[in-house]
Write an enzyme that holds these catalytic residues in place. Structure first.
Site, short mmCIF file in Angstrom:
data_model
loop_
_atom_site.label_atom_id
_atom_site.label_comp_id
_atom_site.label_asym_id
_atom_site.label_seq_id
_atom_site.Cartn_x
_atom_site.Cartn_y
_atom_site.Cartn_z
N ASP A 45 -42.29 -36.92 -77.43
CA ASP A 45 -43.08 -36.72 -76.21
C ASP A 45 -42.83 -35.33 -75.62
O ASP A 45 -43.73 -34.73 -75.03
CB ASP A 45 -42.72 -37.79 -75.18
CG ASP A 45 -43.37 -39.14 -75.51
OD1 ASP A 45 -44.26 -39.16 -76.38
OD2 ASP A 45 -42.97 -40.15 -74.91
N ARG A 148 -35.26 -37.74 -45.85
CA ARG A 148 -33.95 -37.13 -46.06
C ARG A 148 -33.31 -37.82 -47.26
O ARG A 148 -33.24 -39.04 -47.31
CB ARG A 148 -33.05 -37.30 -44.83
CG ARG A 148 -33.48 -36.50 -43.61
CD ARG A 148 -32.57 -36.80 -42.42
NE ARG A 148 -32.87 -35.96 -41.28
CZ ARG A 148 -33.81 -36.22 -40.38
NH1 ARG A 148 -34.55 -37.32 -40.51
NH2 ARG A 148 -34.02 -35.41 -39.36
#
Length: 264
Positions: A45, A148
């Site tokens: 891939d 965050r």
């Protein structure tokens, strides 16, 4: 028909590359690295990702097919012992084109300079160069959350089986034109809060990241790692371009998922 071949670079892949090139030339196909109608990827891939980025400027004219010389890939479905069969199929059989949606990444800068645009076949990630990533996340122009954490991963449906899956994201069939946003170790406590779940956005929705306290970021686009400074915003959406795969036989997506993650 014009063709090109990309190889992983190991001995086995290079031998197959030379053999396949010879066979296809014997069938009077033309080798053209600049403007191929079909690109044969030999390796895995990662090799096909490299080929995709190399020919990303002509996706509407070039189709891809993969031969895997290692483990079965999500993009490479032919085996080395099927090379003669594939050569005959390319030379003699009109192939079916299967299109998969991609991810567009647009990075804009605070100095109003030229923006950067990339296409990803699998995913793009955003991390802070130092410390916690703090980003305001907008969806369709509306503020959604202040993230965050370690970072964010935005993936395509075909890339949903890669890093996105490791982050707990959903596996999406490539026939669905969408992008997926997955969190990397988000901070959730009494003060800070994120949605905590992957988001699947349809093609007409845009996700925008806006920096809060830092402007330098490490951005990956598939296998490419890039450092961007003075970033004003990072935009993700489904682009008009699609990757085109040349199909000469069925290659069911859910069978690939089964064989990769469930089958012994």
């Amino acid at each position: 028909m014009k063709f090109a071949i990309t190889s992983k670079g190991d001995q086995k892949s290079n031998i197959l590359m030379h053999k396949m090139r010879t066979y296809l030339l014997d069938f009077d196909l033309k080798y053209d690295e600049d403007q191929p109608d079909i690109v044969v990827s030999i390796g895995g891939d990662g090799t096909l990702l490299y080929a995709f980025h190399r020919y990303s400027s002509r996706l509407n004219k070039t189709a891809f097919v993969g031969i895997h010389t290692g483990h079965l890939g999500f993009y490479a479905d032919w085996t080395p012992d099927e090379i003669e069969k594939l050569v005959i199929a390319i030379a003699k059989t009109p192939f079916q084109v299967v299109e998969y949606p991609l991810l567009e990444v647009i990075i804009r800068y605070s100095h109003a300079g030229k923006e950067s645009r990339y296409l990803a076949l699998n995913e793009s990630t955003v991390k802070s160069v130092e410390g916690t990533l703090v980003m305001d996340v907008e969806i369709r122009g509306q503020h959604f959350e202040r993230f965050r954490g370690d970072g964010l991963c935005v993936s395509t449906p075909s890339g949903s089986t890669a890093y996105n899956k490791a982050l707990g994201g959903a596996i999406i069939h490539p026939s669905i034109s969408a992008i997926q946003v997955a969190e990397m170790a988000s901070i959730n406590n009494k003060v800070f809060r994120t949605v905590g779940s992957p988001l699947i956005l349809p093609a007409h929705h845009t996700c925008m990241l806006k920096p809060v306290n830092r402007t330098d970021f490490q951005v990956t686009v598939d296998h490419l790692t890039l450092l961007h400074k003075d970033v004003k915003s990072i935009q993700f959406r489904v682009p008009e371009e699609k990757i085109r795969f040349a199909r000469f036989r069925p290659f069911p997506f859910w069978k690939r998922v089964h064989d990769s993650f469930i089958s012994d």
